[in-house]
Design an enzyme around this catalytic site. Structure first.
Site, PDB file in Angstrom:
ATOM      1  N   GLY A  44      13.767 -65.613 -42.805  1.00 21.65           N
ATOM      2  CA  GLY A  44      14.654 -65.035 -43.835  1.00 21.65           C
ATOM      3  C   GLY A  44      15.255 -66.072 -44.773  1.00 21.65           C
ATOM      4  O   GLY A  44      16.297 -65.818 -45.392  1.00 21.65           O
ATOM      5  N   HIS A  77      12.164 -76.390 -42.838  1.00 23.92           N
ATOM      6  CA  HIS A  77      11.766 -75.774 -41.562  1.00 23.92           C
ATOM      7  C   HIS A  77      11.710 -76.834 -40.455  1.00 23.92           C
ATOM      8  O   HIS A  77      11.069 -76.619 -39.426  1.00 23.92           O
ATOM      9  CB  HIS A  77      10.387 -75.118 -41.684  1.00 23.92           C
ATOM     10  CG  HIS A  77      10.329 -73.928 -42.603  1.00 23.92           C
ATOM     11  ND1 HIS A  77      11.247 -72.908 -42.555  1.00 23.92           N
ATOM     12  CD2 HIS A  77       9.448 -73.592 -43.577  1.00 23.92           C
ATOM     13  CE1 HIS A  77      10.935 -71.986 -43.466  1.00 23.92           C
ATOM     14  NE2 HIS A  77       9.852 -72.383 -44.097  1.00 23.92           N
ATOM     15  N   ARG A 110      15.753 -65.310 -36.156  1.00 26.05           N
ATOM     16  CA  ARG A 110      15.190 -63.950 -36.253  1.00 26.05           C
ATOM     17  C   ARG A 110      14.396 -63.670 -34.985  1.00 26.05           C
ATOM     18  O   ARG A 110      13.827 -64.602 -34.374  1.00 26.05           O
ATOM     19  CB  ARG A 110      14.275 -63.869 -37.479  1.00 26.05           C
ATOM     20  CG  ARG A 110      13.736 -62.481 -37.763  1.00 26.05           C
ATOM     21  CD  ARG A 110      12.796 -62.465 -38.964  1.00 26.05           C
ATOM     22  NE  ARG A 110      12.413 -61.101 -39.294  1.00 26.05           N
ATOM     23  CZ  ARG A 110      11.487 -60.781 -40.194  1.00 26.05           C
ATOM     24  NH1 ARG A 110      10.869 -61.734 -40.883  1.00 26.05           N
ATOM     25  NH2 ARG A 110      11.192 -59.523 -40.421  1.00 26.05           N
ATOM     26  N   SER A 145       5.188 -61.391 -39.203  1.00 24.92           N
ATOM     27  CA  SER A 145       5.357 -61.857 -40.585  1.00 24.92           C
ATOM     28  C   SER A 145       4.487 -63.091 -40.842  1.00 24.92           C
ATOM     29  O   SER A 145       3.815 -63.201 -41.879  1.00 24.92           O
ATOM     30  CB  SER A 145       6.840 -62.198 -40.797  1.00 24.92           C
ATOM     31  OG  SER A 145       7.067 -62.669 -42.087  1.00 24.92           O
ATOM     32  N   TYR A 175      18.935 -62.796 -38.949  1.00 27.08           N
ATOM     33  CA  TYR A 175      18.263 -61.816 -39.816  1.00 27.08           C
ATOM     34  C   TYR A 175      18.715 -60.407 -39.448  1.00 27.08           C
ATOM     35  O   TYR A 175      19.059 -59.597 -40.316  1.00 27.08           O
ATOM     36  CB  TYR A 175      16.754 -61.967 -39.625  1.00 27.08           C
ATOM     37  CG  TYR A 175      15.903 -61.101 -40.531  1.00 27.08           C
ATOM     38  CD1 TYR A 175      15.370 -61.626 -41.705  1.00 27.08           C
ATOM     39  CD2 TYR A 175      15.614 -59.775 -40.213  1.00 27.08           C
ATOM     40  CE1 TYR A 175      14.581 -60.848 -42.541  1.00 27.08           C
ATOM     41  CE2 TYR A 175      14.834 -58.992 -41.039  1.00 27.08           C
ATOM     42  CZ  TYR A 175      14.318 -59.527 -42.191  1.00 27.08           C
ATOM     43  OH  TYR A 175      13.542 -58.751 -43.018  1.00 27.08           O
ATOM     44  N   MET A 231      14.906 -57.903 -54.461  1.00 27.98           N
ATOM     45  CA  MET A 231      14.250 -59.223 -54.444  1.00 27.98           C
ATOM     46  C   MET A 231      12.742 -59.081 -54.627  1.00 27.98           C
ATOM     47  O   MET A 231      12.112 -59.851 -55.344  1.00 27.98           O
ATOM     48  CB  MET A 231      14.581 -59.971 -53.147  1.00 27.98           C
ATOM     49  CG  MET A 231      16.005 -60.526 -53.166  1.00 27.98           C
ATOM     50  SD  MET A 231      16.390 -61.533 -51.732  1.00 27.98           S
ATOM     51  CE  MET A 231      15.356 -62.967 -51.953  1.00 27.98           C
ATOM     52  N   ARG A 254       7.227 -58.999 -47.898  1.00 25.53           N
ATOM     53  CA  ARG A 254       6.220 -58.117 -47.333  1.00 25.53           C
ATOM     54  C   ARG A 254       6.860 -56.775 -46.989  1.00 25.53           C
ATOM     55  O   ARG A 254       6.750 -55.825 -47.720  1.00 25.53           O
ATOM     56  CB  ARG A 254       5.584 -58.778 -46.100  1.00 25.53           C
ATOM     57  CG  ARG A 254       4.368 -58.080 -45.529  1.00 25.53           C
ATOM     58  CD  ARG A 254       3.961 -58.738 -44.216  1.00 25.53           C
ATOM     59  NE  ARG A 254       4.987 -58.656 -43.200  1.00 25.53           N
ATOM     60  CZ  ARG A 254       5.095 -57.675 -42.299  1.00 25.53           C
ATOM     61  NH1 ARG A 254       4.214 -56.721 -42.262  1.00 25.53           N
ATOM     62  NH2 ARG A 254       6.079 -57.670 -41.404  1.00 25.53           N
ATOM     63  N   GLY A 277      10.189 -56.657 -44.959  1.00 23.22           N
ATOM     64  CA  GLY A 277      11.642 -56.830 -44.876  1.00 23.22           C
ATOM     65  C   GLY A 277      12.313 -55.927 -43.857  1.00 23.22           C
ATOM     66  O   GLY A 277      13.411 -55.420 -44.093  1.00 23.22           O
TER      67      GLY A 277
HETATM   68  N1  PPS Z   1      16.241 -59.516 -49.062  1.00 24.25           N
HETATM   69  C1  PPS Z   1      15.541 -59.441 -47.948  1.00 24.25           C
HETATM   70  N2  PPS Z   1      15.864 -58.542 -46.995  1.00 24.25           N
HETATM   71  C2  PPS Z   1      15.153 -58.455 -45.840  1.00 24.25           C
HETATM   72  N3  PPS Z   1      14.072 -59.237 -45.557  1.00 24.25           N
HETATM   73  C3  PPS Z   1      13.734 -60.152 -46.480  1.00 24.25           C
HETATM   74  C4  PPS Z   1      14.433 -60.317 -47.693  1.00 24.25           C
HETATM   75  N4  PPS Z   1      13.839 -61.302 -48.401  1.00 24.25           N
HETATM   76  C5  PPS Z   1      12.819 -61.749 -47.655  1.00 24.25           C
HETATM   77  N5  PPS Z   1      12.738 -61.055 -46.508  1.00 24.25           N
HETATM   78  C6  PPS Z   1      11.744 -61.195 -45.434  1.00 24.25           C
HETATM   79  O1  PPS Z   1      11.861 -62.474 -44.811  1.00 24.25           O
HETATM   80  C7  PPS Z   1      10.550 -62.894 -44.358  1.00 24.25           C
HETATM   81  C8  PPS Z   1      10.197 -64.204 -45.031  1.00 24.25           C
HETATM   82  O2  PPS Z   1      10.978 -65.210 -44.435  1.00 24.25           O
HETATM   83  P1  PPS Z   1      11.206 -66.635 -45.148  1.00 24.25           P
HETATM   84  O3  PPS Z   1      11.864 -66.452 -46.453  1.00 24.25           O
HETATM   85  O4  PPS Z   1      11.902 -67.495 -44.144  1.00 24.25           O
HETATM   86  O5  PPS Z   1       9.706 -67.119 -45.365  1.00 24.25           O
HETATM   87  S1  PPS Z   1       9.191 -68.608 -45.575  1.00 24.25           S
HETATM   88  O6  PPS Z   1       8.947 -69.165 -44.240  1.00 24.25           O
HETATM   89  O7  PPS Z   1      10.198 -69.370 -46.317  1.00 24.25           O
HETATM   90  O8  PPS Z   1       7.941 -68.442 -46.314  1.00 24.25           O
HETATM   91  C9  PPS Z   1       9.590 -61.770 -44.762  1.00 24.25           C
HETATM   92  O9  PPS Z   1       9.552 -60.888 -43.643  1.00 24.25           O
HETATM   93  P2  PPS Z   1       8.403 -59.794 -43.395  1.00 24.25           P
HETATM   94  O10 PPS Z   1       8.592 -58.743 -44.452  1.00 24.25           O
HETATM   95  O11 PPS Z   1       8.664 -59.261 -42.018  1.00 24.25           O
HETATM   96  O12 PPS Z   1       7.082 -60.479 -43.509  1.00 24.25           O
HETATM   97  C10 PPS Z   1      10.322 -61.169 -45.952  1.00 24.25           C
HETATM   98  O13 PPS Z   1       9.911 -59.891 -46.309  1.00 24.25           O
END
Ligand code: PPS
Length: 285
Positions: free
Chosen positions: A49, A94, A116, A124, A179, A218, A245, A247
């Protein structure tokens, strides 16, 4: 695993897999990074997240900050580039605790560590791996599950990462954000973040931040903000489309077989038996 072999896009540093987007020279020089006392580090295992919390901070009206690319992304010129930022820097990474540059620890910079549920992270990460040209090709969820379980993925084992931060979780300069808790009560957690950063924010500003950083908002804005390769907070791609993806909490249930759930839960119970960070995932299973 097929066309793109592990070795063409990955390398190992101190036993942990990194993408070749993080040069060995840069990783070797991490301890020469000079932190500033007001730097904020946004630390997470991938897919926890990071973009969400970064967007929250960017939207705090009184923040006056600049979000920089990840500290470990790029080559040795990175530290010079980071010096050019004049405002308070928010620096994503990271890296595990043990790899974090020494100077950040010495200066006790503020650190937000995002956690998370690892099952949702695995799902994810699988999609991210599959669609990302900078990572080895993965054909199936089953293939990825085995790699994730063994920690044979970029940034290594989720367990090692979280446990490396476990013993520092109560340090005054570290805030843990989860998260799942963000999903449940974004206002409360945004307030936690602003208080931790010493920033004033009104209730109506918090409501605005909640709205601007909702998943739908977003994701919809991604196209506009996408693809400035010089300004990305993704350590593994500059394509933000790969980040937003689903979220959701609990998507793992659509992927884990009952055997995979059992195997993962056994490992979780064994590795996380003394962990207090685990309580942040809410109902873990
Ligand atoms: N606003 C908001 N609300 C809820 N969820 C969100 C949000 N923004 C990003 N995401 C979800 O966070 C996942 C990506 O995590 P990261 O940002 O840490 O990814 S990365 O490692 O920096 O590439 C990825 O999770 P998944 O959807 O489960 O794949 C994103 O969809």
């Amino acid at each position: 695993m097929s066309s793109k072999s592990q070795s063409s896009v990955l390398h190992k540093f101190k036993g942990v897999i990194f993408s070749t987007m993080s040069s060995e020279e840069l990783l070797n020089s991490l301890d020469s990074f000079e932190a500033r006392e007001d730097d904020v580090f946004l630390v997470s295992y991938p897919k926890s997240g990071t973009h969400w919390i970064a967007k929250v901070i960017e939207n705090i009206p009184s923040a006056r900050i600049t979000l920089t690319p990840p500290i470990e992304l790029g080559d040795i010129s990175k530290f010079e580039e980071l010096k050019t930022y004049c405002e308070r820097r928010v620096i994503p990474t990271h890296l595990s605790y043990s790899m974090l540059p020494m100077n950040i620890k010495q200066k006790q910079c503020k650190i937000i560590y995002i956690v998370r549920n690892p099952k949702d992270i695995a799902v994810s990460f699988f999609h991210y791996y599959r669609d990302n040209p900078n990572l080895p090709s993965i054909e199936t969820w089953h293939e990825f599950f085995e790699l994730f379980l063994k920690g044979d993925v970029v940034y290594g084992s989720w367990f090692d990462h979280v446990l490396s931060w476990e013993e520092h979780k109560n340090a005054k300069n570290i805030l843990i954000i989860s998260y799942e808790e963000m999903k449940k009560d974004p206002s409360k957690n945004i307030k936690k973040i602003t208080t931790f950063l010493g920033l004033n924010v009104t209730d109506s500003e918090i409501n605005q931040i909640v709205w601007k950083t909702s998943f739908t908002e977003m994701k919809n804005n991604t196209a506009k903000e996408n693809c400035d390769p010089n300004h990305t907070i993704c350590a593994l791609t500059s394509n933000r489309n790969l980040v937003f993806r689903k979220g959701a909490v609990g998507d793992w249930i659509n992927y884990f077989t009952s055997k995979q759930k059992r195997v993962f839960d056994e490992l979780f119970t064994e590795k996380m038996k003394h962990s207090e960070l685990a309580k942040h995932f809410g109902d873990y299973s």
